[in-house]
Scaffold this active site. Structure first.
Site, PDB file in Angstrom:
ATOM      1  N   GLY A   1      75.445  48.549  68.845  1.00 56.31           N
ATOM      2  CA  GLY A   1      76.319  49.479  69.551  1.00 56.31           C
ATOM      3  C   GLY A   1      75.997  49.612  71.017  1.00 56.31           C
ATOM      4  O   GLY A   1      76.693  50.315  71.752  1.00 56.31           O
ATOM      5  N   HIS A   2      74.924  48.911  71.476  1.00 56.26           N
ATOM      6  CA  HIS A   2      74.493  48.989  72.882  1.00 56.26           C
ATOM      7  C   HIS A   2      74.658  47.648  73.590  1.00 56.26           C
ATOM      8  O   HIS A   2      73.993  47.394  74.585  1.00 56.26           O
ATOM      9  CB  HIS A   2      73.023  49.402  72.958  1.00 56.26           C
TER      10      HIS A   2
ATOM     11  N   HIS B   1      72.253  58.268  73.931  1.00 55.85           N
ATOM     12  CA  HIS B   1      73.229  58.651  72.905  1.00 55.85           C
ATOM     13  C   HIS B   1      73.857  60.010  73.190  1.00 55.85           C
ATOM     14  O   HIS B   1      74.308  60.693  72.275  1.00 55.85           O
ATOM     15  CB  HIS B   1      72.568  58.670  71.527  1.00 55.85           C
TER      16      HIS B   1
ATOM     17  N   GLY C   1      68.974  49.447  67.474  1.00 50.30           N
ATOM     18  CA  GLY C   1      70.268  49.591  66.838  1.00 50.30           C
ATOM     19  C   GLY C   1      71.371  48.843  67.559  1.00 50.30           C
ATOM     20  O   GLY C   1      71.286  48.565  68.754  1.00 50.30           O
TER      21      GLY C   1
ATOM     22  N   ASP D   1      62.897  53.837  66.109  1.00 51.94           N
ATOM     23  CA  ASP D   1      62.335  52.554  66.508  1.00 51.94           C
ATOM     24  C   ASP D   1      60.818  52.553  66.344  1.00 51.94           C
ATOM     25  O   ASP D   1      60.230  51.605  65.816  1.00 51.94           O
ATOM     26  CB  ASP D   1      62.685  52.263  67.968  1.00 51.94           C
TER      27      ASP D   1
END
Length: 334
Positions: free
Chosen positions: A57-58, A220, A55, A111
């Site tokens: 955002g990292h 997260h 994803g 994932d």
């Protein structure tokens, strides 16, 4: 909730960040099929391709490590969400004529599910994909089963090693053997002082008081198992973490290791260097040599304050691969 972030429409975050990223490093990477980042100059097809998924955002992970000597492609999902199986399959098809395909998968439910789906669909099309799963988070316990252990920043040094082996023209079997050897002797542990927010909705991903920290909190904001505890000094935190990591991978006097302090997003380099200093001192006191090291933001989670400490056991071959040339936007070795 009102967010103070430099964004436009929250629903366009992934699209816009990938466009900006590939514009910024257009000599090294390019964006294809909306959410697949590939090398601007592909390597020859007689070599094995290394791909991953995850994803957004990292940042810089994981697309920041697409480039010479590392990844051939990164398949990107929406913020904190895995890309769908069909999108991963789309990327796998791009490399079907290479000497082989290896897919690096971090152990998170989305994932794993979408990687499995993509590989199953690829197999039906005659595309053989080899998978390697990273699950090096030791927060659940050093003897916890793999399914309970998360994949964290350790995927990046693993990608560096496997990518270097692929660049040298090694076979799929050899690269997988090298990767698994390192994978079985690497460990990561995180500490968090302040949790992140979700950039699309603003909600916080967990909760910690101003005078608390948590060792073992996940990428997260997932709990680390032991719960919050009072804030400690930098030296105390580093010593606790590095001793746990050393025990997890079974290092002993005379061994060589790769030490990484990976900032979570809001941790300064000043803090990272102070933690690295103590970690190396503790290792040296144990008779362990830090043969390779790094302090940087590698796998972040927005404005979370904290860091991940990574430790990996190195032999001669693995150290040479760590030191081999690479030219990804966020990992250059010359």
């Amino acid at each position: 909730m009102v967010m103070k972030k430099f964004i436009n429409d929250p629903m366009n975050l992934t699209t816009e960040l990938l466009q900006g990223y590939t514009m910024c490093y257009s000599d090294k990477v390019k964006l294809v099929a909306e959410k697949i980042v590939v090398r601007a100059t592909p390597k020859s097809k007689d070599k094995v391709a290394i791909l991953t998924l995850g994803g957004a955002g990292h940042e810089p992970a994981l697309s920041g490590f697409v480039g010479e000597g590392m990844l051939d492609a990164s398949v990107v999902g929406d913020i904190f969400a895995a890309p769908g199986g069909p999108k991963v399959l789309e990327a796998l098809r791009m490399f079907k004529d290479y000497a082989g395909i290896i897919l690096v998968v971090l152990n998170h439910a989305g994932d794993v599910m979408n990687a499995n789906m993509a590989c199953m669909l690829a197999d039906r099309e005659g595309i053989k994909v080899h998978r390697i799963l990273t699950a090096e988070d030791i927060a659940p316990g050093i003897n916890a089963p793999v399914e309970e252990r998360r994949g964290l920043g350790g995927c990046v040094p693993l990608i560096k090693i496997m990518g270097a082996a692929a660049e040298q023209g090694k076979s799929v079997a050899d690269i997988m053997a090298i990767g698994e050897r390192f994978n079985q002797k690497m460990a990561t542990l995180a500490v968090t002082l302040k949790v992140a927010s979700h950039p699309q909705g603003g909600q916080y991903l967990g909760e910690l008081a101003d005078d608390q920290m948590e060792i073992g909190m996940g990428q997260h904001g997932e709990g680390g198992g032991n719960g919050p505890e009072p804030m400690q000094s930098a030296d105390a935190i580093a010593e606790t973490m590095v001793k746990k990591l050393a025990a997890a991978i079974g290092v002993k006097s005379g061994d060589r290791v790769f030490l990484i302090i990976n900032g979570s997003g809001a941790t300064t380099l000043m803090e990272m260097f102070i933690e690295y200093r103590k970690a190396q001192e503790v290792l040296e006191a144990m008779g362990i040599t830090v043969a390779a090291g790094r302090c940087a933001e590698i796998l972040t989670v927005q404005e979370a304050a904290g860091f991940q400490m990574f430790l990996g056991l190195l032999d001669d071959e693995l150290l040479a691969l760590v030191q081999a040339p690479s030219d990804a936007p966020y990992w250059v070795t010359r």
